[in-house]
Scaffold this motif. Structure first.
Motif, short mmCIF file in Angstrom:
data_model
loop_
_atom_site.label_atom_id
_atom_site.label_comp_id
_atom_site.label_asym_id
_atom_site.label_seq_id
_atom_site.Cartn_x
_atom_site.Cartn_y
_atom_site.Cartn_z
N ILE A 14 0.85 -1.21 0.00
CA ILE A 14 0.00 0.00 0.00
C ILE A 14 0.87 1.25 0.00
CG2 ILE A 14 -1.61 1.36 1.39
CD1 ILE A 14 -2.88 -1.30 2.27
N GLU A 15 1.87 1.27 0.89
CA GLU A 15 2.73 2.45 1.00
C GLU A 15 3.47 2.73 -0.30
OE1 GLU A 15 3.16 4.66 3.65
OE2 GLU A 15 1.34 3.62 4.32
N GLN A 16 3.87 1.69 -0.98
CA GLN A 16 4.63 1.86 -2.23
C GLN A 16 3.75 2.29 -3.39
OE1 GLN A 16 6.35 -2.03 -2.61
NE2 GLN A 16 7.59 -1.80 -0.75
N ASN A 17 2.42 2.21 -3.22
CA ASN A 17 1.52 2.47 -4.35
C ASN A 17 0.43 3.48 -4.02
OD1 ASN A 17 2.20 0.31 -6.61
ND2 ASN A 17 2.36 -0.73 -4.63
N LEU A 18 0.66 4.32 -3.02
CA LEU A 18 -0.34 5.32 -2.65
C LEU A 18 -0.65 6.28 -3.80
CD1 LEU A 18 0.75 6.23 1.00
CD2 LEU A 18 -1.33 5.01 0.30
N ASP A 19 0.31 6.52 -4.66
CA ASP A 19 0.12 7.45 -5.77
C ASP A 19 -0.23 6.73 -7.08
OD1 ASP A 19 2.56 6.25 -6.08
OD2 ASP A 19 3.64 8.07 -6.65
N LYS A 20 -0.66 5.45 -6.95
CA LYS A 20 -1.04 4.69 -8.14
C LYS A 20 -2.47 4.17 -7.99
CE LYS A 20 3.73 3.17 -8.95
NZ LYS A 20 4.32 3.84 -7.78
N ASP A 21 -2.95 3.53 -9.04
CA ASP A 21 -4.27 2.89 -9.00
C ASP A 21 -4.18 1.68 -8.09
OD1 ASP A 21 -6.83 2.03 -9.43
OD2 ASP A 21 -6.43 1.19 -11.40
N LEU A 22 -4.62 1.83 -6.86
CA LEU A 22 -4.42 0.80 -5.83
C LEU A 22 -5.70 0.01 -5.66
CD1 LEU A 22 -2.31 -0.23 -3.84
CD2 LEU A 22 -3.08 1.49 -2.21
#
Length: 287
Positions: A14-22
């Motif tokens: 989650i932390e690594q993809n907060l700025d992506k389509d999660l």
């Protein structure tokens, strides 16, 4: 311990993809379980929904960026999944108590919603007794509704469904057909895409002559972990579910088998009594 490690890995993801389509299903895949069961487990462990956690983490990181850089509000809004500055500003203000523009002013106090970490807590105050049961496939008969975990609608709709069937006499009409398990509340037919599932109130099918309005569902053969929830239904059942996910799975090495879940209730007795026993049956696999 493996369960705890997988949960920690899902938080890292989650932390690594907060700025992506999660997508929730991708988070669940990291933890090696279905989206539906991951969301339920997450709620049992944290008391909050996965969607709310991701939203608060995104708004926390967004606030840090606004306070420490010259980024435009619209750019930060789009980066963290908001299509318009208005929707971003509304969500931001609700969490931080100020607008995104105000967050850029020096001296402003921002709220920080910290990332989660998981660990096994050794409570020691009370043993958690269970038994492992093997049961061949069987059929249930009863009435069903479709509900959803979104906004925790299931927690509202299922009690209302029980009240309705108790009031109109349907559960009483099932009483002569009830087997050793008594009345059943069954969660099944999980739809991962729509976050919905079927909830059946019924009994084991022991006759070809179905009471009016009944449907029939098959419960597949499974290995089950069976827990006694002792006490008034509202408090005891919820507390037992929470301990199953927060303590039992992490301590035993078993995993959810993604099949139907059962709650069984005696056909006689006071569900609000201190000695009332509700059984929780969870399909499991050993990893």
């Amino acid at each position: 311990m493996e369960v705890v490690n997988r949960l920690a890995e899902s938080i890292d993801f989650i932390e690594q993809n907060l700025d992506k389509d999660l997508r929730h299903e991708d988070v669940a895949k990291v933890a090696c379980c279905s989206k539906f069961h991951f969301q339920r487990m997450f709620y049992m462990l944290t008391g909050g929904t996965l969607a709310d956690y991701i939203r608060k983490r995104r708004l926390t990181v967004a606030a840090q960026e606004l306070a420490s850089a010259d980024a435009k509000v619209i750019d930060v809004a789009l980066k963290y999944g908001y299509n318009t500055p208005e929707s971003f500003s509304k969500a931001f203000s609700k969490l931080h108590g100020m607008s995104p523009s105000q967050a850029r002013e020096k001296g402003r106090t921002l709220k920080a919603f910290p990332r989660l970490s998981f660990q096994i807590q050794i409570k020691g105050a009370e043993d958690m007794n269970y038994k492992i049961a093997q049961k061949e496939s069987f059929h249930i008969m009863g009435k069903a509704i479709q509900t959803t975990v979104n906004m925790e609608q299931n927690k509202v709709e299922i009690p209302v469904f029980w009240d309705e069937l108790n009031r109109n006499g349907f559960t009483e009409s099932l009483k002569p057909f009830a087997g050793p398990l008594g009345y059943l509340g069954v969660c099944m037919d999980f739809n991962e895409q729509a976050d919905t599932f079927t909830y059946v109130i019924g009994v084991e099918k022991t006759t070809e002559d179905l009471p009016e309005g009944c449907i029939v569902k098959e419960i597949p053969a499974s290995t089950w972990a069976v827990f006694d929830a002792v006490g008034p239904v509202n408090q005891a059942v919820q507390a037992t579910w929470e301990r199953i996910f927060s303590e039992w799975f992490a301590a035993t090495g078993y995993e959810h088998a993604d099949g139907p879940e059962l709650e069984t209730y005696p056909v006689d007795g006071n569900i609000m009594a201190e000695d009332h026993v509700t059984q929780i049956w969870i399909p499991i696999v050993k990893k």
